[in-house]
Design an enzyme around this catalytic site. Sequence first.
Site, mmCIF file in Angstrom:
data_model
loop_
_atom_site.group_PDB
_atom_site.id
_atom_site.type_symbol
_atom_site.label_atom_id
_atom_site.label_comp_id
_atom_site.label_asym_id
_atom_site.label_seq_id
_atom_site.Cartn_x
_atom_site.Cartn_y
_atom_site.Cartn_z
ATOM 1 C CG HIS A 1 -2.119 0.860 1.052
ATOM 2 N ND1 HIS A 1 -2.061 2.235 1.144
ATOM 3 C CD2 HIS A 1 -3.412 0.555 0.766
ATOM 4 C CE1 HIS A 1 -3.265 2.738 0.939
ATOM 5 N NE2 HIS A 1 -4.104 1.738 0.707
ATOM 6 N N PRO A 2 0.592 2.230 -0.899
ATOM 7 C CG PRO A 2 -0.227 3.470 -2.717
ATOM 8 C CD PRO A 2 -0.473 2.203 -1.921
ATOM 9 C CB CYS A 3 -1.197 5.128 2.634
ATOM 10 S SG CYS A 3 -0.719 3.968 3.921
ATOM 11 C CD GLN A 4 3.037 3.709 6.684
ATOM 12 O OE1 GLN A 4 4.180 3.257 6.704
ATOM 13 N NE2 GLN A 4 2.124 3.351 7.568
ATOM 14 C CB THR A 5 5.107 5.892 -0.984
ATOM 15 O OG1 THR A 5 4.726 4.516 -0.913
ATOM 16 C CG2 THR A 5 6.295 6.040 -1.917
#
Length: 248
Positions: A202-206
């Site tokens: 999941h890219p939410c913290q990228t």
Amino acid sequence: MAHHEDYRQWPFLTPEEFELTCALFDKRYIQAKLGPTRKNFKINTRRTLTTGTTSIEIIRLLQLPEEEDDLLRQFAKLGGGAPDVSGDIAIDIAMADEEEDHEALRPAQNVDGTGDGLPQYSLYSHQPYVTYEIHLHATYRLPTLWFTLHDIPNGEPSLDIDSVYRYLVPEQYKSQLREVGVTGGISAANHPVTDVPAFFIHPCQTKEAMECYNCPIEEYLMTWVGLVGGCVGLYLPSEMAQAKIGGP
């Protein structure tokens, strides 16, 4: 030197910027002096004709035949029997051909150019492998890592989180990923191109992770893979970081 002016809105990417980063990433792989690493680590740029979108495909064998007899059996599976030369010599010849011909480094593609076909390996047929794919997330506007397992032994299911932890997640990441849960960790959804269920990070913290770095656009995906890939066993060869590339 600040490189954020290379982007329209750092660290987010437009589709055009993502396509450029993919081309530069692929160029770095081609120019890197990888030697035998090319036998079990392959990178290819894909373009989906129906959507016009670009992505990166990375294929890594999970294990290699440990003995020469194993390699000879792989030749036999291809229907040609054992080669006339010894296993070691056959590998050397294959590697020499690959270093001279970059197209030999590429897995087979569908004739329609979509690249949805399974990769074909001449030496390691039926060996377990993982396919990683890097796609631009339409909402987050950041690269997203998708991955699927193939041909894993003992009939284990490929689309199973326990298989992912067993074959891909290094020991030092297991407790951390389980604590994070779905958001920011390993998730499952329909693949953005094939619509077949697959896993992704999941890219939410990228965004927060990338903001700590100041990298030119030709190093964007190298930096991103270094941040995201390790938790599922994706490590780039050091030779790729050493490869000298110019502009697009």
